[in-house]
Design a protein around this motif. Structure first.
Motif, PDB file in Angstrom:
ATOM      1  N   SER A 337     -30.372  49.527  52.236  1.00  0.00           N
ATOM      2  CA  SER A 337     -29.946  49.846  51.502  1.00  0.00           C
ATOM      3  C   SER A 337     -31.599  49.961  50.563  1.00  0.00           C
ATOM      4  O   SER A 337     -31.302  51.533  49.731  1.00  0.00           O
ATOM      5  CB  SER A 337     -29.346  48.531  50.208  1.00  0.00           C
ATOM      6  OG  SER A 337     -29.849  47.758  50.248  1.00  0.00           O
ATOM      7  N   GLU A 338     -32.835  49.464  51.189  1.00  0.00           N
ATOM      8  CA  GLU A 338     -33.643  50.258  50.388  1.00  0.00           C
ATOM      9  C   GLU A 338     -33.995  51.219  50.631  1.00  0.00           C
ATOM     10  O   GLU A 338     -34.787  52.603  50.040  1.00  0.00           O
ATOM     11  CB  GLU A 338     -34.935  48.782  50.771  1.00  0.00           C
ATOM     12  CG  GLU A 338     -35.861  49.186  49.724  1.00  0.00           C
ATOM     13  CD  GLU A 338     -36.711  47.301  49.900  1.00  0.00           C
ATOM     14  OE1 GLU A 338     -37.660  47.368  48.324  1.00  0.00           O
ATOM     15  OE2 GLU A 338     -36.536  47.037  51.274  1.00  0.00           O
ATOM     16  N   ILE A 339     -33.583  51.831  52.109  1.00  0.00           N
ATOM     17  CA  ILE A 339     -34.892  52.863  52.842  1.00  0.00           C
ATOM     18  C   ILE A 339     -33.666  53.906  51.941  1.00  0.00           C
ATOM     19  O   ILE A 339     -33.681  55.039  52.065  1.00  0.00           O
ATOM     20  CB  ILE A 339     -34.146  52.682  54.502  1.00  0.00           C
ATOM     21  CG1 ILE A 339     -35.354  51.686  54.311  1.00  0.00           C
ATOM     22  CG2 ILE A 339     -33.856  53.966  55.258  1.00  0.00           C
ATOM     23  CD1 ILE A 339     -35.737  51.125  56.335  1.00  0.00           C
ATOM     24  N   GLU A 340     -31.907  53.573  52.094  1.00  0.00           N
ATOM     25  CA  GLU A 340     -31.231  54.492  51.581  1.00  0.00           C
ATOM     26  C   GLU A 340     -31.076  55.184  50.763  1.00  0.00           C
ATOM     27  O   GLU A 340     -30.980  56.416  50.172  1.00  0.00           O
ATOM     28  CB  GLU A 340     -30.370  54.169  51.829  1.00  0.00           C
ATOM     29  CG  GLU A 340     -28.828  53.545  52.964  1.00  0.00           C
ATOM     30  CD  GLU A 340     -28.546  54.925  53.779  1.00  0.00           C
ATOM     31  OE1 GLU A 340     -28.102  56.131  53.187  1.00  0.00           O
ATOM     32  OE2 GLU A 340     -28.064  55.102  54.875  1.00  0.00           O
ATOM     33  N   GLU A 341     -31.616  54.020  50.098  1.00  0.00           N
ATOM     34  CA  GLU A 341     -32.418  54.978  48.292  1.00  0.00           C
ATOM     35  C   GLU A 341     -33.710  55.400  48.080  1.00  0.00           C
ATOM     36  O   GLU A 341     -33.467  56.435  47.909  1.00  0.00           O
ATOM     37  CB  GLU A 341     -33.272  53.676  47.091  1.00  0.00           C
ATOM     38  CG  GLU A 341     -32.979  53.709  45.754  1.00  0.00           C
ATOM     39  CD  GLU A 341     -32.523  52.335  45.242  1.00  0.00           C
ATOM     40  OE1 GLU A 341     -33.695  53.222  43.740  1.00  0.00           O
ATOM     41  OE2 GLU A 341     -32.021  51.343  45.667  1.00  0.00           O
ATOM     42  N   ALA A 342     -34.793  55.156  49.120  1.00  0.00           N
ATOM     43  CA  ALA A 342     -35.813  55.869  49.290  1.00  0.00           C
ATOM     44  C   ALA A 342     -35.766  57.165  49.693  1.00  0.00           C
ATOM     45  O   ALA A 342     -36.820  57.810  49.155  1.00  0.00           O
ATOM     46  CB  ALA A 342     -36.965  54.678  50.152  1.00  0.00           C
ATOM     47  N   TYR A 343     -34.992  57.084  50.472  1.00  0.00           N
ATOM     48  CA  TYR A 343     -34.750  58.204  51.293  1.00  0.00           C
ATOM     49  C   TYR A 343     -34.249  59.864  50.406  1.00  0.00           C
ATOM     50  O   TYR A 343     -34.462  60.680  50.158  1.00  0.00           O
ATOM     51  CB  TYR A 343     -33.936  58.388  52.514  1.00  0.00           C
ATOM     52  CG  TYR A 343     -33.469  59.699  53.390  1.00  0.00           C
ATOM     53  CD1 TYR A 343     -33.665  60.096  54.654  1.00  0.00           C
ATOM     54  CD2 TYR A 343     -32.412  60.375  53.233  1.00  0.00           C
ATOM     55  CE1 TYR A 343     -33.832  61.289  55.012  1.00  0.00           C
ATOM     56  CE2 TYR A 343     -31.916  61.501  53.911  1.00  0.00           C
ATOM     57  CZ  TYR A 343     -33.230  61.564  54.529  1.00  0.00           C
ATOM     58  OH  TYR A 343     -32.497  63.243  55.635  1.00  0.00           O
ATOM     59  N   ALA A 344     -33.237  58.912  49.586  1.00  0.00           N
ATOM     60  CA  ALA A 344     -31.968  59.455  48.754  1.00  0.00           C
ATOM     61  C   ALA A 344     -33.340  60.225  47.466  1.00  0.00           C
ATOM     62  O   ALA A 344     -33.742  61.432  47.190  1.00  0.00           O
ATOM     63  CB  ALA A 344     -31.201  59.187  47.727  1.00  0.00           C
ATOM     64  N   GLN A 345     -34.220  59.217  47.136  1.00  0.00           N
ATOM     65  CA  GLN A 345     -35.465  59.658  46.518  1.00  0.00           C
ATOM     66  C   GLN A 345     -36.256  61.100  46.979  1.00  0.00           C
ATOM     67  O   GLN A 345     -36.632  61.941  46.165  1.00  0.00           O
ATOM     68  CB  GLN A 345     -36.377  58.386  45.822  1.00  0.00           C
ATOM     69  CG  GLN A 345     -36.933  59.150  44.896  1.00  0.00           C
ATOM     70  CD  GLN A 345     -37.621  57.800  44.125  1.00  0.00           C
ATOM     71  OE1 GLN A 345     -36.959  56.885  45.105  1.00  0.00           O
ATOM     72  NE2 GLN A 345     -38.843  57.921  43.267  1.00  0.00           N
ATOM     73  N   ALA A 346     -36.965  60.510  48.088  1.00  0.00           N
ATOM     74  CA  ALA A 346     -38.100  61.430  49.143  1.00  0.00           C
ATOM     75  C   ALA A 346     -36.677  62.619  49.046  1.00  0.00           C
ATOM     76  O   ALA A 346     -37.856  63.753  49.080  1.00  0.00           O
ATOM     77  CB  ALA A 346     -37.954  60.800  50.521  1.00  0.00           C
ATOM     78  N   LYS A 347     -35.629  63.100  49.513  1.00  0.00           N
ATOM     79  CA  LYS A 347     -34.557  63.930  49.747  1.00  0.00           C
ATOM     80  C   LYS A 347     -34.775  64.806  48.639  1.00  0.00           C
ATOM     81  O   LYS A 347     -35.206  66.509  48.877  1.00  0.00           O
ATOM     82  CB  LYS A 347     -33.944  63.984  50.224  1.00  0.00           C
ATOM     83  CG  LYS A 347     -33.350  65.422  51.023  1.00  0.00           C
ATOM     84  CD  LYS A 347     -33.577  65.959  51.835  1.00  0.00           C
ATOM     85  CE  LYS A 347     -32.654  67.096  52.491  1.00  0.00           C
ATOM     86  NZ  LYS A 347     -31.354  67.131  53.154  1.00  0.00           N
TER      87      LYS A 347
END
Length: 639
Positions: A337-347
């Motif tokens: 979930s931490e990776i998903e959140e970081a990916y959304a922010q990075a995208k």
């Protein structure tokens, strides 16, 4: 075992650790790093910052430690085999080498300063007396008997060179020699007490160190059996001597051309200018062992194996956390979930930054690939977004493009990718979307900067987290997650930085200079085109700038003299790591001063070496005096 609270806080060099515990904690990798010629006749200088392992190496060759290795051979087979191979131990008779350990931590600097032959004679006499005493008092430990009984039965015989000794008598028994040495030491201290009030008092006029010659020539027999056929003199803490005493000691030890090995250990700060005696040739007369290079090599790549062995041996001594390797409790898996959140922010950041290029034919395929949602969101998916941003920024910065409108293919994107770009993308992810970066066994070992004590300090912080999880029963296996590891490691890094003013003669200036270097490196690292991938972690002074610092400062150059002292103290204390930089056709050679890797975590920098920027002595003076303020925000920007 005595270790219960935190096994990583105990230092093996401390005498509170029993010899049995010392041997159980001792890593055989230490002996693997030492060359066999370190037991050849010569002066061997071991130098390192504090905690580099000098005293640990010396202690391993003391009589009690060697006997503990011999008794522990079933469980310490690696170390035991190496010591057998070197002839230090014998399978049947036990220790064969008499390691005479002497510390310079107290007494010698009490001799009044001066370069007169009187003061030199007192220094020689005191050192000789203590070497003789320590040698004889070590024999019962080597034999493993009651001191009074063993010494009563020890006889001394001498080889012909001993006839040349003028300051040390050639008594036939150990007890007679001890009585002489004890009386001699009392006389010297009596002279020290009265020398100020009576300057003309008769003092020892000894003109050379003779204890080494005595140690080479004497033979010991116990109940008719020859003992201690091999000898090793170990002189520790020589940084505690005055500079004149240290120079005198090294010069005369080298000039003796000893037939036995003499190990001299000191903190690096004792050798700020040069430790080689005039005329001595390194490799024959004197051998230099910078321990940070011995443990990790120039690149630090070898340190990880050595470090993990140290950690596992410590970890085995505790009982709070279930048994296993230290590394297995350091999770390498980021929370999904931490990776998903970081990916959304990075995208979102990626789309915002790349929106101006949507109609640019040149980057159409690159941006289309980045816009596709990967089948699984993992750290590599995040890294790929930043790799694309870096390579687009680099391409835009290239002013020599001849075909601006030719589309760049996905294959070319892959061709331009590299390990350094990947590493830069990782630290960019950490910086911009706050995904953990300082975690895992490899980065823990890198942060230690080839220093065993620094490794143990960092491991102690992590172990407290494991222990807390186990005690609170949060989970059956108290594995630390990456974010938990990073928080503890960065807290330890901040404490290291905050302690600098208390541990250096120019501590406030040193801290301000290091902070400025950290700001400078951070700004160079976080340019979106990653021109120095994976980042800048050091500054370089050319040979001309180094020469400017080495000149004796006059009143107008006082600050340059202060900078020189600050730099050398930072190097000696492992806060800055120097690396030679070769000359090229466009620049002269110089020295790169890399930040300590733990401090890199404090300053949010990558842990790899390689990236540096030229600067000047004048700029460093200004940073040391006034600091350096960041000139831009926290985001990634084009250089």
């Amino acid at each position: 075992m005595a270790y219960r609270a935190n096994p990583f806080l105990e230092r093996m060099s401390e005498r509170t650790t029993s010899d049995q515990e010392f041997v159980h904690l001792f890593s055989p990798k230490v002996l693997e790093k030492l060359e066999e010629d370190c037991l050849e006749g010569a002066v061997h200088v071991f130098r390192s910052p504090p905690g580099g392992g000098k005293t640990t190496i010396l202690r391993a060759f003391t009589p009690n430690a060697l006997r503990a290795f011999w008794h522990a051979r079933p469980t310490q087979a690696e170390s035991y085999r190496q010591l057998i191979e070197w002839g230090v131990l014998d399978e049947e008779r036990g220790p064969q080498l008499l390691g005479v350990y002497l510390s310079c931590a107290a007494g010698y600097a009490d001799i009044p300063p001066g370069v007169s032959s009187v003061k030199e004679g007192m220094f020689r006499a005191l050192l000789d007396t203590r070497i003789v005493l320590r040698t004889l008092r070590s024999l019962p430990d080597l034999i493993e008997g009651v001191a009074s009984d063993v010494l009563q039965d020890i006889r001394l015989e001498y080889q012909p060179p001993a006839n040349e000794l003028s300051s040390i008598p050639l008594h036939d028994t150990a007890l007679e020699m001890i009585a002489w040495a004890e009386q001699r030491e009392r006389e010297i201290y009596s002279l020290l007490d009265s020398i100020i009030s009576s300057p003309n008092i008769r003092t020892p006029s000894q003109v050379r160190f003779e204890a080494v010659l005595w140690l080479q020539a004497v033979q010991f027999t116990h109940n008719g059996r020859t003992i201690a056929p091999k000898r090793l003199l170990m002189i520790d803490d020589t940084q505690k001597l005055r500079k004149s005493q240290r120079t005198l000691l090294l010069d005369e030890l080298v000039n003796i051309r000893p037939s036995i090995p003499i190990w001299v250990a000191s903190r690096s700060i004792a050798f700020i200018d040069s430790f080689l005696s005039q005329g001595a040739r390194e490799g024959r007369d004197i051998r230099d062992y910078p321990l940070e290079e011995l443990w990790g090599g120039r690149s630090g790549q070898q340190f990880a194996v050595f470090a993990q062995n140290i950690l596992d041996r410590r970890f085995a001594q505790q009982t709070t956390v279930p048994a296993g390797s230290f590394a297995q409790y350091l999770s390498d898996n980021l929370n999904s979930s931490e990776i998903e959140e970081a990916y959304a922010q990075a995208k979102a950041i990626f789309e915002s930054n790349m929106s101006r290029l949507r109609d640019n034919l040149r980057y159409r395929e690159w941006l289309a690939r980045a816009s596709q949602r990967p089948s699984s969101i993992n750290p590599q998916a995040l890294t790929d977004l930043y790799i694309t941003r870096i390579l687009v920024a680099r391409d835009e910065a290239n002013k020599q493009l001849s075909f601006e409108l030719v589309p760049l293919s996905e294959d070319e994107l892959d061709e331009r990718d590299s390990s350094s770009v990947q590493s830069a993308a990782e630290i960019f992810v950490h910086r911009e979307v706050k995904l953990p970066y300082y975690y895992g066994i490899d980065r823990l070992c890198a942060m230690a900067t080839n220093n065993p004590e620094e490794l143990l300090n960092l491991a102690a912080a992590l172990y407290e987290g494991m222990k807390a999880k186990q005690v609170l029963r949060r989970q059956t296996q108290p594995q630390l997650q990456p974010r938990e590891q990073e928080k503890r490691l960065r807290d330890a890094a901040s404490k290291k930085r905050d302690f600098i003013p208390q541990s250096h003669s120019e501590g406030t200036l040193a801290q301000r200079l290091l902070d400025a270097i950290g700001v400078f490196c951070r700004e160079k690292t976080y340019s979106i085109n990653a021109p120095y991938a994976p980042g800048v972690t050091g500054v370089r002074l050319s040979n001309s700038e180094i020469s400017r610092l080495k000149r004796t400062p006059d009143s107008s150059d006082f600050l340059f003299g202060t900078l020189r002292q600050v730099l050398f103290e930072c190097v000696a204390e492992n806060l800055l790591v120097p690396r030679e930089s070769s000359a090229s056709t466009s620049r002269e050679g110089g020295t790169v001063f890399y930040l300590n890797r733990t401090l890199c975590a404090h300053y949010d920098l990558p842990l790899q070496y390689g990236g540096w920027q030229d600067t000047s002595a004048q700029a460093l003076v200004e940073w040391m005096e006034f600091g350096l303020q960041p000139s831009r925000g926290l985001g990634l920007e084009v250089a």
